[in-house]
Design a protein around this motif. Structure first.
Motif, short mmCIF file in Angstrom:
data_model
loop_
_atom_site.label_atom_id
_atom_site.label_comp_id
_atom_site.label_asym_id
_atom_site.label_seq_id
_atom_site.Cartn_x
_atom_site.Cartn_y
_atom_site.Cartn_z
N LEU A 37 -14.26 -0.30 5.76
CA LEU A 37 -15.55 0.34 5.51
C LEU A 37 -16.24 -0.26 4.29
O LEU A 37 -17.45 -0.53 4.30
CB LEU A 37 -15.36 1.84 5.32
N VAL A 38 -15.47 -0.50 3.23
CA VAL A 38 -16.05 -1.09 2.02
C VAL A 38 -16.55 -2.49 2.30
O VAL A 38 -17.66 -2.87 1.88
CB VAL A 38 -14.99 -1.09 0.89
N GLY A 377 -6.91 3.47 11.35
CA GLY A 377 -7.64 2.89 10.23
C GLY A 377 -8.29 1.58 10.60
O GLY A 377 -9.41 1.28 10.15
N ASN A 378 -7.62 0.78 11.41
CA ASN A 378 -8.17 -0.52 11.78
C ASN A 378 -9.27 -0.41 12.82
O ASN A 378 -9.86 -1.44 13.17
CB ASN A 378 -7.06 -1.43 12.29
N LEU A 379 -9.53 0.78 13.33
CA LEU A 379 -10.68 0.98 14.21
C LEU A 379 -11.98 1.13 13.42
O LEU A 379 -13.06 1.10 14.02
CB LEU A 379 -10.47 2.22 15.08
N ALA A 384 -11.85 -7.20 8.46
CA ALA A 384 -10.49 -6.82 8.08
C ALA A 384 -10.21 -7.24 6.66
O ALA A 384 -10.77 -8.20 6.13
CB ALA A 384 -9.49 -7.47 9.04
N ALA A 385 -9.33 -6.48 6.01
CA ALA A 385 -8.90 -6.79 4.64
C ALA A 385 -7.40 -7.06 4.65
O ALA A 385 -6.68 -6.67 5.57
CB ALA A 385 -9.25 -5.63 3.71
N ASP A 386 -6.95 -7.72 3.61
CA ASP A 386 -5.54 -8.05 3.50
C ASP A 386 -4.78 -6.85 2.94
O ASP A 386 -4.30 -6.86 1.80
CB ASP A 386 -5.36 -9.28 2.61
N SER A 387 -4.70 -5.78 3.74
CA SER A 387 -4.04 -4.56 3.29
C SER A 387 -2.70 -4.32 3.97
O SER A 387 -2.10 -3.26 3.79
CB SER A 387 -4.96 -3.35 3.54
#
Length: 903
Positions: A37-38, A377-379, A384-387
């Motif tokens: 989201l960020v 969360g990935n929806l 994408a972030a490296d989380s």
């Protein structure tokens, strides 16, 4: 251990495992979804930010100095036009992907233009010729035709002019002129003059089209900078005509301009893009390389760094609160199964077997829950972030929480904890002292060492958590003392509710739940306070630029314009202002230079401006020296520190002179200010004089603008009256022959405030603050629910006994209020105090000035926070009572008394 046996135990304690699974899903959903989201909001903010930049800031331009034809028959136009796609192909891939539009242009240096139409108006004009491929599609002819590429040599050069240029220069289709060659065009000297004929007049189809935005512009005439200076204009000629001029000794300059779009840029690639632009500048191969894209990109990077730091602080608080809830849930589960674990140990089981059993149960329930949370969360929309590493670590910690709690849980038969006053163990005292010491050391290090903005500093993210934990420990140790005093007083009164409630509250030991509540509420309060501080700072920035509801800025406006403005609908007041830059300080009225730097002079009517500011409700405070009535002697002036230092060094702080509209006024330094309303933030040398104290002169000061206070102002009407004021001043001053002045600029406070608070990463910052405040509030309420559940069995036993002794339902609710009220109040108030104090510590190192126009964020007492704390406390107490009531109904009080007796 078989899977079936593990599944049966999970089903037997389904409520506790369901709670742990829900928390695991929430944690993994936040870790996977919030960064997306960020990132999505950052991408959107970057595109909006770049789209709002001026065109010149998004152009990458290659150019040449004047090039002369070698005389070998080569067409310079064809040779250099072929470089337009070649230069684009040589760009770095990420820069090339952003190219949205491209233009090639060739032009001559400006030469002196003469002709009968110019002589009729006594106009001095320098004209350059420019060839713009594609101009026929971008412009619409109003007269004549476009220059003919097949025009035979020896004929006058055919030129088309923009409508505004033709009108200002008194030219039309058929005007015949002579263009002299530039004196410095060729090493052999100026080329021969050429004949010019105007064959067409055009208007742009779209003035925002980038083809018109090359400098200088084709559509406008550059006004002369002073007397006896020429107008400068451009005419459009065909490329073949420029080739012929080049063969005759005229030099040609070529430009290749590329407009960068915002649709293909990604926030993660900004650093790489800035580096590629710098490398392109170094590899320009003798061409003049110009670009301004790196400036807004660096500004965006500064905001990204500040947002990353702020979000790290908020995320640390939220995740720490969630971790505390997981610990509380695991502890509650182990406490409910204490008898089972004691029986296992009594039958020969070891602590390891108990932990292995809990680990198997935890893996069976929490690993799928974590996977589901990660998938949800990935929806979330956004890149994408490296989380993934953080998700793996969080999953491992959540899965291990239950077996670790089982290892740490005491075994054996529990005593009646409600009949004794528990004393903290040495281990607990040591841990609490260590937390207090760590918090103090962390604060000291943060203040001394500072912070690198944009870096997720472990020290920075740990300070709020440590401070909240330290505050909770102090609250746990301090709040029982007044309750014990209250219990002694209640023992002397009639009734048992106050006495029993205060006695149970004083004996409550809820360190871990209280830490979680304080941490969650502190996160919410921190977000609320900083949000209010940023909003106040933005209000102040807008107020410094427009210290009223609207500001009209022009060249010189007739003084009676103020009365005209006051008669407009919605206008309550209007006061004049005068601003002039580039003035020199003098030692006397004759103008003996003080030999210091130039200053900007601002004249304001102090009393009128003070009343207008009050009427507008703008956050601006005027120095008393400017508001005081007029007095004899030098004018009291407010100056910048740099000007004050120069005057003090010259010994002229008591008397100096400054020019204003060809008049000199004596002033003295009556005060200093770093900035002043109406002046640019980067103005470091200024003198502000009170208009009401000006001595009478034959020529009075003429306003360059007006401040207006009112409601529902019509900007178009304000602009109309301002333009009429400028024209009226020209007529009254006998300047009828001059070119009409440019339109006045009208700025409203609301528009400036919107500009300061919108764009780039402001949306991400607002999202972070809102999400942090909401998450902190929700987690705080959940932690209070855990506080209630942790003592529910003991309270159920007490309620069963007291109901047997005749306690009514209303008295029980009162007893619950007295017992839980102090705990909830202490937790909420402590968290709010910590959250309100955190900005004082963290704001100087968060870099939030990137979101307030460069002004520091002012953190002040926020009255709404008090109301919010009271409302949150009431909601939390009501939530606690509701949880207790539901739990009592579920457990059935008679069974609690029968099965829960452990004497």
């Amino acid at each position: 251990m078989s899977i079936g046996a593990v599944a049966r135990r999970v089903r037997a304690y389904g409520g506790q495992f369901l709670l742990l699974a829900a928390l695991a899903m929430v944690v993994l959903a936040l870790i996977g979804g919030v960064p997306r989201l960020v990132n999505g909001r950052a991408e959107e903010g970057l595109r909006t930010f770049l789209a709002g930049q001026p065109a010149a800031a998004r152009d990458v331009t290659y150019g040449t100095e004047s090039i002369f034809n070698a005389g070998n028959g080569t067409s310079l136009m064809e040779a250099f036009a072929a470089d337009l796609p070649r230069l684009e192909a040589e760009m770095p891939p990420d820069v090339r992907a952003l190219v949205d539009q491209r233009w090639f242009a060739a032009e001559t240096d400006a030469g002196r233009l003469t002709g009968p139409d110019l002589a009729a108006e006594n106009l001095l004009v320098d004209l350059g010729l420019r060839s713009l491929p594609g101009i026929a599609d971008a412009g619409s002819l109003t007269e004549g035709r476009w220059p003919d590429p097949a025009a035979p040599p020896g004929q006058p050069v055919q030129v088309a002019l923009a409508g505004e240029v033709a009108r200002k220069l008194n030219l039309r289709v058929g005007s015949r002129l002579t263009l002299a060659g530039p004196a410095s065009a060729s090493p052999e000297g100026a080329p021969d003059p050429v004949r010019i004929v105007v064959v067409g007049v055009f208007e742009p189809r779209d003035r925002a089209d980038g083809i018109w935005q090359g400098l200088p512009q084709v559509l406008h005439v550059v006004e002369p900078p002073g007397d006896a200076q020429p107008f400068v204009a451009l005419g459009v000629a065909d490329g073949a005509a420029l080739d012929r001029l080049s063969a005759d000794g005229w030099g040609l300059r070529f430009t290749w301009r590329y407009r960068m779009g915002a649709s293909g840029i990604h926030a993660a690639d900004v650093d790489q893009l800035i580096g590629d632009l710098q490398r392109m500048s170094r590899r320009a191969e003798g061409r003049v390389f110009t670009q301004g894209l790196d400036i807004p990109l660096r500004e965006f990077q500064g905001q990204v760094a500040a947002v990353r730091t702020v979000l790290a602080v908020i995320a640390a608080g939220v995740l720490a609160a969630l971790a505390g809830l997981v610990i509380l849930a695991a502890g509650l589960t182990v406490r409910r199964r204490r008898t089972e674990f004691t029986l296992l140990r009594a039958r020969g089981g070891t602590a390891g077997s108990v932990a292995a059993r809990s680990l198997a149960e935890s893996m069976l329930v929490l690993l799928p829950a974590a996977a589901v949370g990660w998938a949800l969360g990935n929806l979330a929309p956004g890149p994408a972030a490296d989380s993934l590493p953080a998700a793996v670590v969080a999953t491992a910690l959540i899965v291990l929480a239950l077996p670790v709690a089982a290892l740490a849980a005491p075994t054996g038969v529990a005593g009646r904890r409600d009949l004794v006053r528990l004393r903290p163990s040495t281990r607990r005292i040591t841990v609490e002292a260590a937390v207090l010491l760590l918090a103090a050391v962390a604060v000291l290090l943060l203040r001394r060492r500072g912070l690198v903005p944009g870096v997720v500093d472990p020290l920075l993210v740990s300070v709020p958590v440590l401070l909240a934990a330290a505050a909770a420990v102090l609250a746990v140790r301090l709040y029982p003392w007044p309750l014990r005093l209250l219990g002694r007083l209640a023992a002397r009164t009639r009734g048992s509710v106050a006495f029993l409630g205060s006695a149970r509250a004083a004996r409550a030991v809820v360190t871990t739940p209280l830490v979680v509540v304080v941490l969650a509420v502190a996160t919410a309060a921190f977000c609320a306070v900083v949000t209010a501080g940023v909003a106040v700072s933005r209000d102040e920035v807008a107020g410094r630029r427009v210290p009223a509801d609207a500001l009209i800025q022009g060249q010189r406006l007739a003084p009676e314009t103020g009365a005209e403005l006051a008669r407009l609908p919605g206008v309550r007041r209007a006061t004049p202002v005068l601003q002039e830059s580039g003035q020199r300080l003098a030692t006397d009225e004759r103008g003996t230079d003080l030999r210091t730097g130039d200053v900007t002079v601002l004249l304001v009517d102090g009393p009128a401006l003070a009343g207008l500011v009050r009427d507008s409700g703008v956050r601006v405070t005027l120095p008393q020296a400017l508001v005081a009535p007029a007095a004899a002697g030098p004018l009291p002036a407010v100056v910048s520190p740099a000007v004050a230092a120069d005057l003090a060094a010259a010994g002229r702080d008591g008397s100096a002179f400054v020019g204003v509209q060809n008049q000199r006024y004596e002033f003295r330094v009556a005060g200093q200010a770093e900035t002043f309303p109406l002046l640019r933030a980067d103005t470091t040398r200024f003198v502000v004089l009170p208009w009401q104290g000006l001595p009478r002169r034959s020529t009075g000061a003429v306003p360059t603008g007006f401040l207006v206070a009112g409601d529902h102002l019509d900007v178009s009407e304000l602009r109309r009256v301002g333009n009429e004021g400028q024209r009226r001043f020209q007529q009254d001053a006998g300047l009828v022959g001059r070119e009409p002045p440019r339109e006045v600029e009208v700025l409203t406070w609301a528009d400036v405030r919107q500009q300061v608070g919108e764009g780039s990463m402001n949306g991400v910052l607002g999202f972070g603050f809102v999400a942090g405040a909401v998450a902190g509030t929700v987690l705080g309420l959940l932690a209070i629910g855990f506080v209630v559940l942790a003592g529910a069995r003991a309270r159920g036993q007490v309620l069963s006994r007291l109901r047997t002794l005749g306690l009514s339902r209303g008295q029980w609710r009162g007893l619950l209020l007295v017992e839980l009220g102090p705990l909830v109040a202490v937790a909420v108030v402590t968290g709010a105090v910590v959250g309100a104090l955190l900005p004082l510590l963290l704001t100087p190192v968060l870099g939030l000035s990137a979101f307030t126009g460069g002004a520091p964020v002012r953190v002040a007492f926020e009255p709404r926070l008090v109301a919010g704390v009271i409302a949150l406390g009431a909601v939390a107490l009501g939530f606690a009572i509701a949880v207790e009531a539901l739990n009592n109904r579920r457990m059935r009080l008679g069974e609690v008394l029968r099965l829960g007796e452990e004497s």
